[in-house]
Design an enzyme around this catalytic site. Structure first.
Site, PDB file in Angstrom:
ATOM      1  N   HIS A 206      28.551 -30.167   0.313  1.00  0.00           N
ATOM      2  CA  HIS A 206      29.498 -31.424   0.533  1.00  0.00           C
ATOM      3  C   HIS A 206      29.397 -32.499  -0.274  1.00  0.00           C
ATOM      4  CE1 HIS A 206      31.271 -34.553   2.991  1.00  0.00           C
ATOM      5  NE2 HIS A 206      31.516 -33.578   3.727  1.00  0.00           N
TER       6      HIS A 206
ATOM      7  N   GLU B 115      38.062 -30.910  -0.420  1.00  0.00           N
ATOM      8  CA  GLU B 115      38.010 -32.156   0.051  1.00  0.00           C
ATOM      9  C   GLU B 115      38.086 -33.088  -1.132  1.00  0.00           C
ATOM     10  OE1 GLU B 115      35.783 -32.192   4.120  1.00  0.00           O
ATOM     11  OE2 GLU B 115      34.393 -32.379   2.616  1.00  0.00           O
TER      12      GLU B 115
HETATM   13  P1  PGA Z   1      36.589 -37.103   7.403  1.00  0.00           P
HETATM   14  O1  PGA Z   1      35.259 -36.272   6.763  1.00  0.00           O
HETATM   15  O2  PGA Z   1      37.377 -36.167   8.323  1.00  0.00           O
HETATM   16  O3  PGA Z   1      35.751 -38.137   8.155  1.00  0.00           O
HETATM   17  O4  PGA Z   1      37.173 -37.679   6.606  1.00  0.00           O
HETATM   18  C1  PGA Z   1      35.744 -35.009   6.306  1.00  0.00           C
HETATM   19  C2  PGA Z   1      34.179 -34.315   5.848  1.00  0.00           C
HETATM   20  O5  PGA Z   1      33.492 -35.000   5.094  1.00  0.00           O
HETATM   21  O6  PGA Z   1      34.289 -33.200   6.187  1.00  0.00           O
END
Ligand code: PGA
Length: 222
Positions: A95, A144
């Protein structure tokens, strides 16, 4: 194939808050059949939630937010894949918050993926650009973009779809690609409607059980 919704609680909730959340979400998703739902709490909550989910037969699996790159041994503070076997289905690996705050490198991520696979966990490798995808041999990717995480400003569904397509072209057509970054109950439909996006990961908006239920209900309406 069913689309997947993963809730990433990050470092939030204690036992009491976790159980309160489950009391709302567990019964609320009983009749949802067209989505796969998983929740990634802190390690310290996994056992308690696992027991409750099994006892109540909730349609929800558990995920981990990280795993050790080492198999076992003298690695104080690390949580091994071996110890998570039977407890979780998915494990998020790499992540961007791990990369940013804990110095995780692609090399460590590759090791973590190996450990997860060795112990029967499904690794979901998090990437923020296409270049990163090329380093990993995995069937599950969470795309992401950095600007979208926790900002309230998601990527456009169309761009997420294009990225998912490119990731599949890079890693293979059977790659499962999720989108994450400021997904909420308002925009979730537009993401799950994209043909190349196989689901979403929800951070902030997964913490409130009513909002998470709304996300599930809206996503299941497609
Ligand atoms: P968020 O986080 O939905 O708060 O933007 C997503 C993630 O980091 O998995």
């Amino acid at each position: 194939m069913k689309k997947t919704i993963i809730g990433n609680w990050k470092s939030n909730k204690n036992e009491k808050e976790a159980l309160q959340w489950l009391e709302v979400v567990g019964p609320g998703i009983m009749r949802i059949e067209n989505l796969e739902i998983s929740i990634a709490p802190q390690f310290s909550l996994l056992n308690l939630l696992n027991k409750e989910i099994k006892d109540e037969h909730y349609q929800l699996s558990l995920s981990a937010q990280d795993v050790s790159p080492f198999e076992e041994g003298s690695y104080t503070g690390e949580v091994s894949a071996k110890s998570l076997t039977g407890l979780i289905k998915y494990v998020l690996i790499g992540h961007s918050e791990r990369r940013k705050y804990f110095g995780e490198t692609d090399e460590m991520i590759v090791q973590k993926v190996k450990m997860a696979l060795k112990y029967g966990l499904i690794p979901i490798v998090c990437i923020s650009n296409l270049k990163q995808a090329r380093h990993f041999d995995t069937n599950h990717i969470l795309y992401e973009p950095l600007f979208a995480i926790g900002s309230g400003e998601s990527d456009t569904p169309e761009h997420a779809n294009q990225m998912a397509r490119k990731i599949k072209e890079t890693l293979g057509e059977s790659t499962n690609v999720l989108y994450g970054g400021s997904v909420d109950s308002e925009n979730v439909i537009s993401f799950v409607l994209q043909s190349q996006v196989d689901g979403v990961c929800v951070g902030g908006a997964s913490l409130n059980p009513q909002e998470f239920l709304k996300i599930i209900e809206n996503a299941s309406a497609i």
